[in-house]
Design a protein around this motif. Structure first.
Motif, short mmCIF file in Angstrom:
data_model
loop_
_atom_site.label_atom_id
_atom_site.label_comp_id
_atom_site.label_asym_id
_atom_site.label_seq_id
_atom_site.Cartn_x
_atom_site.Cartn_y
_atom_site.Cartn_z
N ALA A 105 69.40 -0.97 80.96
CA ALA A 105 70.77 -0.78 80.49
C ALA A 105 70.85 0.52 79.70
N VAL A 106 71.77 1.37 80.11
CA VAL A 106 72.00 2.62 79.40
C VAL A 106 73.44 2.63 78.91
N LEU A 111 74.06 8.24 79.32
CA LEU A 111 74.23 8.77 80.68
C LEU A 111 74.86 10.17 80.63
N ALA A 112 75.86 10.35 79.79
CA ALA A 112 76.49 11.66 79.64
C ALA A 112 75.50 12.69 79.12
N ALA A 117 72.05 17.29 80.26
CA ALA A 117 70.75 17.97 80.24
C ALA A 117 70.49 18.68 81.56
N ILE A 118 70.88 18.06 82.66
CA ILE A 118 70.72 18.73 83.96
C ILE A 118 71.59 19.99 83.98
N ALA A 119 72.83 19.87 83.54
CA ALA A 119 73.75 21.02 83.51
C ALA A 119 73.29 22.09 82.52
N LEU A 123 67.71 20.93 79.14
CA LEU A 123 67.64 20.68 77.69
C LEU A 123 68.52 19.51 77.28
N VAL A 124 67.94 18.54 76.58
CA VAL A 124 68.68 17.42 76.02
C VAL A 124 69.26 17.87 74.69
#
Length: 192
Positions: A105-106, A111-112, A117-119, A123-124
């Motif tokens: 469960a997230v 999730l955002a 981080a991908i975008a 980096l988180v």
């Protein structure tokens, strides 16, 4: 060291795969799909096979790197951590299910942060709600700026993932086609 590459093709079992007594289903009958196709058509079987190939420790480390199963540190009280059991407790079917998002469960915020981080080139970032507070005369009482928490993936992997997620929306067989916006590049993901 790489278990899966963008060119890796996995057999998606014509839409049904048994693990022990449990059958995992796809919404379509797929055979050999590469990673981009697995993501674009939202293949549960393909995602399960990726998780199984990575193994529980490596898969868990990847989820943790993106911050899943732990608070993001947002400046709001009462943040939930989500639910991510340690990999020592996972059976093969649980690892397979985790591959397409079941059994953990997230929070929407986690999730955002993970997709951001991908975008953000891998980096988180620590999310925040309040950027600044000022006293009545306009002097800043508190200011906040973006803060890197950790690197989840390399910039090259983030770039590749962005391209794969754009295909979910932009390709003819992508499950997110309805999210397409003319003349705007949109990345997305449905389901898995």
């Amino acid at each position: 060291d790489r278990v899966i590459t963008p060119r890796t093709k996995l057999f998606c079992e014509n839409g049904q795969m048994k693990i022990g007594a449990i059958t995992i289903h796809d919404h379509g009958s797929h055979q050999w799909l590469d990673i981009g196709q697995i993501i674009a058509v939202s293949s549960n079987i393909g995602a399960a096979k990726i998780a199984l190939a990575l193994g529980p420790e490596r898969y868990f480390s990847g989820l943790r790197a993106f911050g899943l199963g732990q608070p993001t540190g947002i400046d709001l009280p009462g943040e939930a951590a989500g639910l991510l059991h340690p990999p020592t407790q996972w059976k093969p079917i649980e690892l397979a299910n985790h591959g397409f998002g079941q059994g953990l469960a997230v929070t929407p915020l986690q999730l955002a942060v993970a997709y951001a981080a991908i975008a953000n080139g891998g980096l988180v970032m620590r999310p925040y709600v309040v950027k600044a507070m000022y006293d009545p005369s306009g002097r800043p009482l508190f200011t906040q700026a973006p803060q890197v928490v950790r690197r989840a993936i390399s910039p090259a992997v983030a770039h590749q993932m962005s391209a794969l997620l754009r295909a979910v929306v932009e390709s003819a067989d992508g499950t997110g086609r309805r999210a397409a916006i003319e003349n705007v590049s949109v990345a997305g993901k449905t389901g898995t």
